[in-house]
Scaffold this motif. Structure first.
Motif, PDB file in Angstrom:
ATOM      1  N   GLY A   1       0.828  -1.203   0.000  1.00  0.00           N
ATOM      2  CA  GLY A   1       0.000   0.000   0.000  1.00  0.00           C
ATOM      3  C   GLY A   1       0.859   1.249   0.000  1.00  0.00           C
ATOM      4  N   GLN A   2       0.233   2.350  -0.390  1.00  0.00           N
ATOM      5  CA  GLN A   2       0.957   3.610  -0.430  1.00  0.00           C
ATOM      6  C   GLN A   2       1.271   4.059   0.988  1.00  0.00           C
ATOM      7  OE1 GLN A   2      -1.197   6.127  -3.059  1.00  0.00           O
ATOM      8  NE2 GLN A   2       0.633   7.045  -3.876  1.00  0.00           N
ATOM      9  N   GLY A   3       2.537   4.464   1.167  1.00  0.00           N
ATOM     10  CA  GLY A   3       2.970   4.930   2.476  1.00  0.00           C
ATOM     11  C   GLY A   3       2.552   6.363   2.704  1.00  0.00           C
ATOM     12  N   PRO A   4       2.688   6.822   3.896  1.00  0.00           N
ATOM     13  CA  PRO A   4       3.231   6.084   5.026  1.00  0.00           C
ATOM     14  C   PRO A   4       2.204   5.229   5.770  1.00  0.00           C
ATOM     15  CG  PRO A   4       2.841   8.335   5.699  1.00  0.00           C
ATOM     16  CD  PRO A   4       2.473   8.243   4.218  1.00  0.00           C
ATOM     17  N   PHE A   5       0.913   5.443   5.529  1.00  0.00           N
ATOM     18  CA  PHE A   5      -0.090   4.779   6.358  1.00  0.00           C
ATOM     19  C   PHE A   5      -0.346   3.332   5.971  1.00  0.00           C
ATOM     20  CE2 PHE A   5      -1.101   9.352   6.400  1.00  0.00           C
ATOM     21  CZ  PHE A   5      -0.774   9.583   7.729  1.00  0.00           C
ATOM     22  N   ARG A   6      -0.144   2.975   4.720  1.00  0.00           N
ATOM     23  CA  ARG A   6      -0.372   1.588   4.296  1.00  0.00           C
ATOM     24  C   ARG A   6       0.936   0.907   3.901  1.00  0.00           C
ATOM     25  NH1 ARG A   6      -5.135   2.235   0.156  1.00  0.00           N
ATOM     26  NH2 ARG A   6      -3.629   3.726  -0.590  1.00  0.00           N
ATOM     27  N   TYR A   7       2.031   1.400   4.425  1.00  0.00           N
ATOM     28  CA  TYR A   7       3.369   0.863   4.207  1.00  0.00           C
ATOM     29  C   TYR A   7       3.582  -0.223   5.247  1.00  0.00           C
ATOM     30  CZ  TYR A   7       8.527   1.318   3.699  1.00  0.00           C
ATOM     31  OH  TYR A   7       9.866   1.125   3.476  1.00  0.00           O
ATOM     32  N   LYS A   8       3.582  -1.486   4.834  1.00  0.00           N
ATOM     33  CA  LYS A   8       3.583  -2.617   5.770  1.00  0.00           C
ATOM     34  C   LYS A   8       4.834  -3.474   5.597  1.00  0.00           C
ATOM     35  CE  LYS A   8      -0.778  -1.687   6.788  1.00  0.00           C
ATOM     36  NZ  LYS A   8      -1.160  -0.887   7.883  1.00  0.00           N
ATOM     37  N   LEU A   9       5.900  -3.109   6.287  1.00  0.00           N
ATOM     38  CA  LEU A   9       7.122  -3.905   6.226  1.00  0.00           C
ATOM     39  C   LEU A   9       6.899  -5.325   6.723  1.00  0.00           C
ATOM     40  CD1 LEU A   9       9.900  -1.385   7.251  1.00  0.00           C
ATOM     41  CD2 LEU A   9       9.858  -2.771   5.185  1.00  0.00           C
ATOM     42  N   GLN A  10       5.967  -5.503   7.644  1.00  0.00           N
ATOM     43  CA  GLN A  10       5.692  -6.842   8.172  1.00  0.00           C
ATOM     44  C   GLN A  10       5.172  -7.758   7.068  1.00  0.00           C
ATOM     45  OE1 GLN A  10       6.463  -7.963  11.388  1.00  0.00           O
ATOM     46  NE2 GLN A  10       6.164  -9.881  10.282  1.00  0.00           N
ATOM     47  N   GLU A  11       4.373  -7.225   6.145  1.00  0.00           N
ATOM     48  CA  GLU A  11       3.891  -8.049   5.035  1.00  0.00           C
ATOM     49  C   GLU A  11       5.047  -8.507   4.147  1.00  0.00           C
ATOM     50  OE1 GLU A  11      -0.523  -6.003   4.588  1.00  0.00           O
ATOM     51  OE2 GLU A  11       0.907  -5.804   2.949  1.00  0.00           O
ATOM     52  N   VAL A  12       5.999  -7.600   3.911  1.00  0.00           N
ATOM     53  CA  VAL A  12       7.173  -7.952   3.111  1.00  0.00           C
ATOM     54  C   VAL A  12       7.990  -9.012   3.835  1.00  0.00           C
ATOM     55  CG1 VAL A  12       9.341  -7.085   2.150  1.00  0.00           C
ATOM     56  CG2 VAL A  12       7.250  -5.742   1.923  1.00  0.00           C
ATOM     57  N   GLU A  13       8.183  -8.815   5.122  1.00  0.00           N
ATOM     58  CA  GLU A  13       8.946  -9.793   5.896  1.00  0.00           C
ATOM     59  C   GLU A  13       8.255 -11.154   5.887  1.00  0.00           C
ATOM     60  OE1 GLU A  13      11.210 -10.425  10.154  1.00  0.00           O
ATOM     61  OE2 GLU A  13       9.908  -8.688   9.910  1.00  0.00           O
ATOM     62  N   ASP A  14       6.940 -11.169   6.027  1.00  0.00           N
ATOM     63  CA  ASP A  14       6.204 -12.433   5.998  1.00  0.00           C
ATOM     64  C   ASP A  14       6.405 -13.135   4.656  1.00  0.00           C
ATOM     65  OD1 ASP A  14       5.293 -11.851   8.553  1.00  0.00           O
ATOM     66  OD2 ASP A  14       3.284 -11.227   7.880  1.00  0.00           O
ATOM     67  N   TRP A  15       6.336 -12.385   3.550  1.00  0.00           N
ATOM     68  CA  TRP A  15       6.526 -12.963   2.224  1.00  0.00           C
ATOM     69  C   TRP A  15       7.935 -13.535   2.089  1.00  0.00           C
ATOM     70  CZ3 TRP A  15       9.381 -13.261  -2.101  1.00  0.00           C
ATOM     71  CH2 TRP A  15       8.793 -13.806  -3.226  1.00  0.00           C
ATOM     72  N   LEU A  16       8.937 -12.762   2.500  1.00  0.00           N
ATOM     73  CA  LEU A  16      10.323 -13.214   2.397  1.00  0.00           C
ATOM     74  C   LEU A  16      10.584 -14.445   3.251  1.00  0.00           C
ATOM     75  CD1 LEU A  16      12.074  -9.739   2.437  1.00  0.00           C
ATOM     76  CD2 LEU A  16      12.018 -11.337   0.506  1.00  0.00           C
TER      77      LEU A  16
END
Length: 125
Positions: free
Chosen positions: A102-117
């Motif tokens: 999602g567009q940051g900063p409010f929908r910027y989800k590093l946790q989703e990226v980490e989960d995918w990785l």
């Protein structure tokens, strides 16, 4: 800028799983545009690639990263193609976008990226 420290930790943890890059695009809150009072990152709209490079270097000095920082051209082609302003996360695998954050900063989800990785790493092991 607020998420760059967290991004650096993510890149350090998953550097063996993925290649990371930052693409510096047009400034979201330029001093001569939509400025934010108290913003520690004081940069005007870029009118040359030298200015964009200087701004990227300033950002990198404030929050060093362990990945390459690339510059979008002044026509903002990458920004427009990826709807990146002010910040956005993507994962590209095999030439295909497999994650569009999602567009940051409010929908910027590093946790989703980490989960995918993490899931990708476990699948590859």
């Amino acid at each position: 800028m607020a998420n760059l420290g967290k991004f650096r930790k993510l890149t350090a943890e998953y550097q063996g799983v993925a290649d990371f890059v930052l693409v510096y695009i047009s400034e979201a809150h330029p001093t001569d545009g939509w400025a934010i009072d108290g913003n520690v990152f004081q940069v005007s709209n870029h009118v040359s690639m030298k200015e964009r490079e200087a701004a990227a270097r300033q950002m990198s000095a404030m929050e060093p990263q362990d990945c390459p920082v690339l510059l979008d051209k002044l026509d903002d082609a990458a920004n427009k193609a990826f709807a990146a302003l002010p910040e956005r996360l993507y994962i590209v695998n095999g030439g295909n976008v497999v994650y569009k954050g999602g567009q940051g900063p409010f929908r910027y989800k590093l946790q989703e990226v980490e989960d995918w990785l993490k899931a990708y790493k476990e699948k590859e092991e």
